[in-house]
Motif scaffolding. Structure first.
Motif, PDB file in Angstrom:
ATOM      1  N   LYS A  31      34.490  43.340  44.885  1.00 31.09           N
ATOM      2  CA  LYS A  31      34.669  44.199  46.047  1.00 31.09           C
ATOM      3  C   LYS A  31      35.585  45.374  45.738  1.00 31.09           C
ATOM      4  CE  LYS A  31      35.001  42.944  50.886  1.00 31.09           C
ATOM      5  NZ  LYS A  31      35.274  41.861  51.789  1.00 31.09           N
ATOM      6  N   LYS A  32      36.675  45.100  45.026  1.00 30.05           N
ATOM      7  CA  LYS A  32      37.705  46.101  44.863  1.00 30.05           C
ATOM      8  C   LYS A  32      37.615  46.881  43.561  1.00 30.05           C
ATOM      9  CE  LYS A  32      41.729  45.583  46.124  1.00 30.05           C
ATOM     10  NZ  LYS A  32      43.099  45.301  46.560  1.00 30.05           N
ATOM     11  N   HIS A  33      37.370  46.196  42.463  1.00 33.73           N
ATOM     12  CA  HIS A  33      37.383  46.851  41.158  1.00 33.73           C
ATOM     13  C   HIS A  33      36.159  46.418  40.376  1.00 33.73           C
ATOM     14  CE1 HIS A  33      41.433  48.471  41.455  1.00 33.73           C
ATOM     15  NE2 HIS A  33      41.790  47.339  42.001  1.00 33.73           N
ATOM     16  N   GLY A  34      34.989  46.689  40.943  1.00 33.61           N
ATOM     17  CA  GLY A  34      33.763  46.235  40.297  1.00 33.61           C
ATOM     18  C   GLY A  34      33.630  46.714  38.868  1.00 33.61           C
ATOM     19  N   GLU A  35      34.104  47.924  38.616  1.00 33.27           N
ATOM     20  CA  GLU A  35      33.882  48.478  37.273  1.00 33.27           C
ATOM     21  C   GLU A  35      34.648  47.699  36.214  1.00 33.27           C
ATOM     22  OE1 GLU A  35      35.641  49.882  39.617  1.00 33.27           O
ATOM     23  OE2 GLU A  35      37.634  50.077  38.724  1.00 33.27           O
ATOM     24  N   ARG A  36      35.740  47.046  36.602  1.00 36.08           N
ATOM     25  CA  ARG A  36      36.526  46.308  35.604  1.00 36.08           C
ATOM     26  C   ARG A  36      35.819  45.023  35.176  1.00 36.08           C
ATOM     27  NH1 ARG A  36      42.595  46.604  37.956  1.00 36.08           N
ATOM     28  NH2 ARG A  36      42.892  44.832  36.571  1.00 36.08           N
ATOM     29  N   ILE A  37      34.967  44.514  36.040  1.00 32.64           N
ATOM     30  CA  ILE A  37      34.245  43.308  35.631  1.00 32.64           C
ATOM     31  C   ILE A  37      32.777  43.620  35.401  1.00 32.64           C
ATOM     32  CG2 ILE A  37      35.815  41.669  36.690  1.00 32.64           C
ATOM     33  CD1 ILE A  37      33.729  41.440  38.976  1.00 32.64           C
ATOM     34  N   GLY A  38      32.476  44.852  35.073  1.00 34.05           N
ATOM     35  CA  GLY A  38      31.098  45.210  34.748  1.00 34.05           C
ATOM     36  C   GLY A  38      30.133  44.934  35.873  1.00 34.05           C
ATOM     37  N   TYR A  39      30.615  44.955  37.127  1.00 33.32           N
ATOM     38  CA  TYR A  39      29.775  44.716  38.303  1.00 33.32           C
ATOM     39  C   TYR A  39      29.057  43.370  38.234  1.00 33.32           C
ATOM     40  CZ  TYR A  39      30.909  49.447  39.445  1.00 33.32           C
ATOM     41  OH  TYR A  39      31.607  50.590  39.732  1.00 33.32           O
ATOM     42  N   LEU A  40      29.776  42.371  37.780  1.00 36.09           N
ATOM     43  CA  LEU A  40      29.221  41.021  37.739  1.00 36.09           C
ATOM     44  C   LEU A  40      29.435  40.383  39.103  1.00 36.09           C
ATOM     45  CD1 LEU A  40      28.157  38.644  35.913  1.00 36.09           C
ATOM     46  CD2 LEU A  40      30.528  38.032  35.581  1.00 36.09           C
ATOM     47  N   ARG A  41      28.387  40.170  39.856  1.00 41.08           N
ATOM     48  CA  ARG A  41      28.502  39.600  41.194  1.00 41.08           C
ATOM     49  C   ARG A  41      28.610  38.088  41.098  1.00 41.08           C
ATOM     50  NH1 ARG A  41      23.787  41.880  44.070  1.00 41.08           N
ATOM     51  NH2 ARG A  41      22.786  40.079  43.148  1.00 41.08           N
ATOM     52  N   VAL A  42      29.136  37.457  42.149  1.00 41.84           N
ATOM     53  CA  VAL A  42      29.438  36.027  42.033  1.00 41.84           C
ATOM     54  C   VAL A  42      28.197  35.165  41.801  1.00 41.84           C
ATOM     55  CG1 VAL A  42      29.400  35.609  44.533  1.00 41.84           C
ATOM     56  CG2 VAL A  42      30.756  34.157  43.068  1.00 41.84           C
ATOM     57  N   ASP A  43      27.063  35.561  42.360  1.00 44.10           N
ATOM     58  CA  ASP A  43      25.881  34.732  42.111  1.00 44.10           C
ATOM     59  C   ASP A  43      25.387  34.908  40.686  1.00 44.10           C
ATOM     60  OD1 ASP A  43      23.180  36.782  43.380  1.00 44.10           O
ATOM     61  OD2 ASP A  43      25.226  37.354  42.870  1.00 44.10           O
ATOM     62  N   ASP A  84      33.763  38.551  25.692  1.00 42.88           N
ATOM     63  CA  ASP A  84      34.125  38.843  27.079  1.00 42.88           C
ATOM     64  C   ASP A  84      34.818  40.193  27.173  1.00 42.88           C
ATOM     65  OD1 ASP A  84      35.147  38.979  29.633  1.00 42.88           O
ATOM     66  OD2 ASP A  84      36.027  36.979  29.602  1.00 42.88           O
ATOM     67  N   MET A  85      34.083  41.206  27.634  1.00 40.32           N
ATOM     68  CA  MET A  85      34.720  42.503  27.837  1.00 40.32           C
ATOM     69  C   MET A  85      34.913  42.762  29.327  1.00 40.32           C
ATOM     70  SD  MET A  85      32.781  44.568  24.796  1.00 40.32           S
ATOM     71  CE  MET A  85      33.808  45.994  24.834  1.00 40.32           C
ATOM     72  N   LEU A  86      34.985  41.717  30.107  1.00 35.71           N
ATOM     73  CA  LEU A  86      35.163  41.837  31.546  1.00 35.71           C
ATOM     74  C   LEU A  86      36.544  41.355  31.943  1.00 35.71           C
ATOM     75  CD1 LEU A  86      31.721  40.503  32.790  1.00 35.71           C
ATOM     76  CD2 LEU A  86      32.304  42.745  31.922  1.00 35.71           C
ATOM     77  N   GLU A  87      37.538  41.700  31.121  1.00 39.75           N
ATOM     78  CA  GLU A  87      38.943  41.381  31.402  1.00 39.75           C
ATOM     79  C   GLU A  87      39.216  39.899  31.569  1.00 39.75           C
ATOM     80  OE1 GLU A  87      41.127  43.616  34.186  1.00 39.75           O
ATOM     81  OE2 GLU A  87      40.290  45.516  33.553  1.00 39.75           O
ATOM     82  N   GLY A  88      38.352  39.066  31.022  1.00 40.11           N
ATOM     83  CA  GLY A  88      38.674  37.638  31.045  1.00 40.11           C
ATOM     84  C   GLY A  88      38.085  36.862  32.195  1.00 40.11           C
ATOM     85  N   LEU A  89      37.302  37.507  33.052  1.00 44.28           N
ATOM     86  CA  LEU A  89      36.719  36.771  34.179  1.00 44.28           C
ATOM     87  C   LEU A  89      35.829  35.639  33.691  1.00 44.28           C
ATOM     88  CD1 LEU A  89      36.104  36.428  37.187  1.00 44.28           C
ATOM     89  CD2 LEU A  89      34.315  38.131  36.957  1.00 44.28           C
ATOM     90  N   ILE A  90      34.995  35.943  32.683  1.00 46.49           N
ATOM     91  CA  ILE A  90      34.087  34.909  32.188  1.00 46.49           C
ATOM     92  C   ILE A  90      34.854  33.839  31.432  1.00 46.49           C
ATOM     93  CG2 ILE A  90      32.189  34.492  30.615  1.00 46.49           C
ATOM     94  CD1 ILE A  90      30.930  36.959  31.483  1.00 46.49           C
ATOM     95  N   THR A  91      35.811  34.262  30.611  1.00 49.78           N
ATOM     96  CA  THR A  91      36.632  33.291  29.887  1.00 49.78           C
ATOM     97  C   THR A  91      37.279  32.330  30.870  1.00 49.78           C
ATOM     98  OG1 THR A  91      37.144  35.059  28.334  1.00 49.78           O
ATOM     99  CG2 THR A  91      38.457  33.059  28.183  1.00 49.78           C
ATOM    100  N   GLY A  92      37.838  32.876  31.939  1.00 49.72           N
ATOM    101  CA  GLY A  92      38.489  32.038  32.937  1.00 49.72           C
ATOM    102  C   GLY A  92      37.508  31.094  33.612  1.00 49.72           C
ATOM    103  N   ALA A  93      36.352  31.613  34.006  1.00 52.98           N
ATOM    104  CA  ALA A  93      35.379  30.762  34.682  1.00 52.98           C
ATOM    105  C   ALA A  93      34.907  29.638  33.764  1.00 52.98           C
ATOM    106  CB  ALA A  93      34.194  31.602  35.153  1.00 52.98           C
ATOM    107  N   VAL A  94      34.696  29.948  32.493  1.00 56.26           N
ATOM    108  CA  VAL A  94      34.260  28.910  31.545  1.00 56.26           C
ATOM    109  C   VAL A  94      35.369  27.875  31.366  1.00 56.26           C
ATOM    110  CG1 VAL A  94      33.644  28.450  29.154  1.00 56.26           C
ATOM    111  CG2 VAL A  94      32.648  30.398  30.315  1.00 56.26           C
ATOM    112  N   ALA A  95      36.597  28.352  31.211  1.00 53.73           N
ATOM    113  CA  ALA A  95      37.720  27.423  31.012  1.00 53.73           C
ATOM    114  C   ALA A  95      37.870  26.496  32.209  1.00 53.73           C
ATOM    115  CB  ALA A  95      39.012  28.211  30.798  1.00 53.73           C
ATOM    116  N   GLU A  96      37.603  27.023  33.406  1.00 54.31           N
ATOM    117  CA  GLU A  96      37.675  26.219  34.609  1.00 54.31           C
ATOM    118  C   GLU A  96      36.664  25.084  34.538  1.00 54.31           C
ATOM    119  OE1 GLU A  96      38.469  28.278  38.646  1.00 54.31           O
ATOM    120  OE2 GLU A  96      36.327  27.854  38.508  1.00 54.31           O
ATOM    121  N   ARG A  97      35.438  25.397  34.088  1.00 59.24           N
ATOM    122  CA  ARG A  97      34.406  24.367  33.994  1.00 59.24           C
ATOM    123  C   ARG A  97      34.679  23.373  32.872  1.00 59.24           C
ATOM    124  NH1 ARG A  97      29.123  25.857  36.413  1.00 59.24           N
ATOM    125  NH2 ARG A  97      29.798  26.980  38.252  1.00 59.24           N
ATOM    126  N   LEU A  98      35.422  23.807  31.842  1.00 57.82           N
ATOM    127  CA  LEU A  98      35.719  22.891  30.737  1.00 57.82           C
ATOM    128  C   LEU A  98      36.815  21.910  31.106  1.00 57.82           C
ATOM    129  CD1 LEU A  98      35.696  25.277  27.642  1.00 57.82           C
ATOM    130  CD2 LEU A  98      33.963  23.650  28.297  1.00 57.82           C
TER     131      LEU A  98
END
Lengths: 194, 423
Positions: free
Chosen positions: B186-198, B219-233
């Motif tokens: 919503k706020k800084h889409g460009e920082r996460i490459g416009y990766l929507r939650v779905d 991961d060039m999306l400031e760690g969003l994917i790294t974090g989400a993966v780590a959460e699932r691990l």
């Protein structure tokens, strides 16, 4: 199916053995689950495949039939399982399943309740999300379908994680002993507000 | 609560539902109008309207609690709301009756700014006398010449609008892959490459992210994917960030997740050249003590950084050599590539040999063409089967009696995913 079991974890060194579940990939829209047996034979339009040719090969291998056709042998995952399982009811597909798992905020160790089980498509993904020490308690009011689901989970190696019970959750609610234990609940019922 | 207690919390209560001192939270002001990431320390504040409120009262409350601004002797502060305090009671009562014929419409309403007889000074006066936000809203309604002429739905909208301004609510949300992704989109889409939650959730599923797997990530999306993966691990397996060159990509978003120590230890990085090197001699790289600090989305005065918490184990260390050797021997179980500025095929062709046979991989891109090219190459080189490009679609609905419809604006661009199985 899940890498929490080290014997099943993917690796360059892993070899197909008797008793493994493999997904036979013919085309992207034609796949079948097969349990490997030392004397088993798999038949399809490309010919007859002897399981003994598969044993000892790595997953991902391309194997030939006796008349020269080929298929690929893939390791099972909840996504592939959703595409190959037998439909006893209408199932959820990956797009919805992935959304549900994210919105339920499931992490390893969570306890999740599900009703109804249906054909167990979502259940497999829930089990992956909460493994190794979480639990999925799933309920279906149809005894035979609950039994089929139990047998599917056995095939996939998920019995430690999934508990299937026969219960009409819409009419009776979840069992008393689960009160306060669930982190998330998923309802796929005609009248969930009851 | 002292600093030591918060360390215990982090290592024991991974799934705790109650905030603690020093935890990271997502504050939702007025039902999603404004989203603020913050850290609950003694000195942190949030600015609501033109008042600065301390976040101290939020420590020790369950996630999901709502707070409203109240004027006290020490100035404005946040107090926890329970359902009996909600000023929305009268609104709910109105909703209970069955929808009756609405005979009002807006033909007689002229919008010339004369309807409201209370002035700004009157309202300030009421506030100084200690009126609550709810009382101010009621006063505005009774002093509005056109209120009675409005339809029931219109009255409700008016009331909610006034409540948002004079009685703002703050919802304390738990930072999780889902809420963090929604807030950033919503706020800084460009920082996460416009990766929507779905798209993110589909990505995690298609990549077969499971506890006890070793996941290779670009991961060039400031760690969003790294974090989400780590959460699932959940503290098992590894998520390894790889990169070309010598510097890992920044992964600032990881700090929002409230990860336990075990989970942090599983977040590591290793350069591409080292992963591909044949020999596995001793580490030539010195230990990198964590990722470069990145600015938060919005943190007014939350000055704490990881270091000041007493040197807890941070995420983002260099991968230990036993792990690197194990990955060379067994391969990674999954691969995720999210590099909006790079060519997908270039990266995938170098990384595919590092993942096990029959392992799942997913490539995220904001645009379709690079993925189409990558998919074609993977097919002709016979490197994968089950290749598929997905475009997830998400529509948000407003759900109210007789007023359920899609929200007026919808996101059309959540990115594309190329997924497949390596052979």
């Amino acid at each position: 199916m899940l890498p929490v079991d080290p014997a099943v974890k993917l690796s360059f060194n892993r070899r197909i053995t008797a008793g493994d579940l493999v997904i036979v990939y013919e085309r992207h829209d034609s796949m079948k689950p097969v349990k490997v047996a030392a004397d088993g034979v798999f038949q399809n339009r490309f010919g007859a495949f002897k399981h003994s040719d598969w044993i000892g090969r790595p997953f991902g291998s391309r194997v030939l039939s006796q008349k020269g056709g080929f298929v690929y042998l893939l390791a099972p995952t909840p996504e592939l399982w959703t595409l190959v399982l037998s439909h006893r009811t209408q199932i959820l597909y990956i797009a919805d399943i992935s959304f549900v798992v994210t919105f339920l905020e499931l992490i390893p160790g969570s306890v999740v309740l599900e009703s109804g089980t249906g054909s167990g498509s979502l259940t497999a993904s829930l089990a992956r999300a909460v493994s190794p020490n979480g639990r999925v308690f799933t309920f279906d009011f149809h005894e035979q379908r609950a039994a089929s689901a139990r047998s599917d989970f056995e095939t996939c190696g998920l019995t430690d994680l999934v508990s299937v019970s026969v219960r009409d959750v819409q009419g009776e609610g979840f069992p008393e002993e689960l009160t306060g234990r669930a982190d998330s609940v998923f309802l796929d019922l005609p009248q969930p507000w009851l | 609560m002292s600093g030591e207690n918060s360390e215990e919390y982090l290592s024991v209560n991974r799934n705790t539902r109650i905030t603690w001192e020093g935890c990271s939270v997502l504050l939702d002001v007025n039902d999603g109008d404004r989203l603020v990431f913050s850290r609950l320390t003694g000195g942190s504040k949030i600015k609501i309207g033109n008042k600065n409120c301390s976040l101290q009262p939020l420590i020790g409350c369950p996630f999901g609690s709502t707070f409203q601004v109240e004027d006290g002797e020490d100035g404005p502060h946040l107090s926890r709301m329970t359902s009996s305090v909600e000023g929305g009671e009268s609104v709910d009562a109105k909703n209970d009756h069955s929808p009756m014929e609405e005979c009002r419409d807006n033909r007689a309403i002229v919008d010339n700014n004369t309807a409201q007889s209370l002035t700004g000074e009157d309202i300030d006066d009421m506030r100084r006398k200690g009126a609550s936000g709810y009382e101010i809203v009621e006063a505005l309604i009774s002093n509005s010449a056109t209120f009675e002429k409005k339809t029931a739905y219109s009255q409700e909208k008016y009331r909610i609008k006034k409540q948002k301004k004079y009685a703002p609510k703050v919802l304390l949300r738990r930072p999780f892959a889902r809420s963090i992704c929604e807030a950033y989109f919503k706020k800084h889409g460009e920082r996460i490459g416009y990766l929507r939650v779905d798209t993110l959730s589909l990505l995690l599923s298609l990549a077969n992210i499971s506890p006890n797997s070793d996941v290779l990530v670009v991961d060039m999306l400031e760690g969003l994917i790294t974090g989400a993966v780590a959460e699932r691990l959940g503290g098992t397996g590894y998520v390894c960030n790889t990169y070309r060159g010598t510097t890992p990509y920044p992964v600032g978003i990881i700090r929002m997740f409230n990860f336990s120590d075990e989970t942090c230890q599983r977040i590591v990085h290793c350069s591409l050249s080292e992963l591909k090197a044949i020999s596995t001699s001793a580490n030539k790289f010195e230990d990198d003590r964590g990722s470069p600090q990145n600015g938060d989305v919005e943190s007014p005065s939350a000055a704490t950084s990881e270091e000041s918490k007493g040197g807890g184990i941070k995420a983002g260390k260099k991968a230990p050599s036993e792990a690197i050797n194990s990955w060379k021997e067994n391969g990674f179980s999954s691969l995720i590539v999210a590099a909006p500025k790079c060519d997908a095929w270039d990266i995938v062709k170098e990384l595919a040999p590092l993942i096990s046979y029959s392992a799942s991989f997913v490539v995220y891109h904001q645009y379709l063409q690079p993925l189409a090219t990558c998919m074609h190459k993977l097919q002709t080189e016979k490197m994968a089967v089950g290749l598929q490009i997905s475009e997830p679609w998400l529509r948000e609905y407003q759900v109210l009696p007789s007023r359920s419809h899609p929200v007026m604006q919808m996101s059309s661009a959540g990115g594309y995913l190329l997924s497949g199985t390596r052979i």
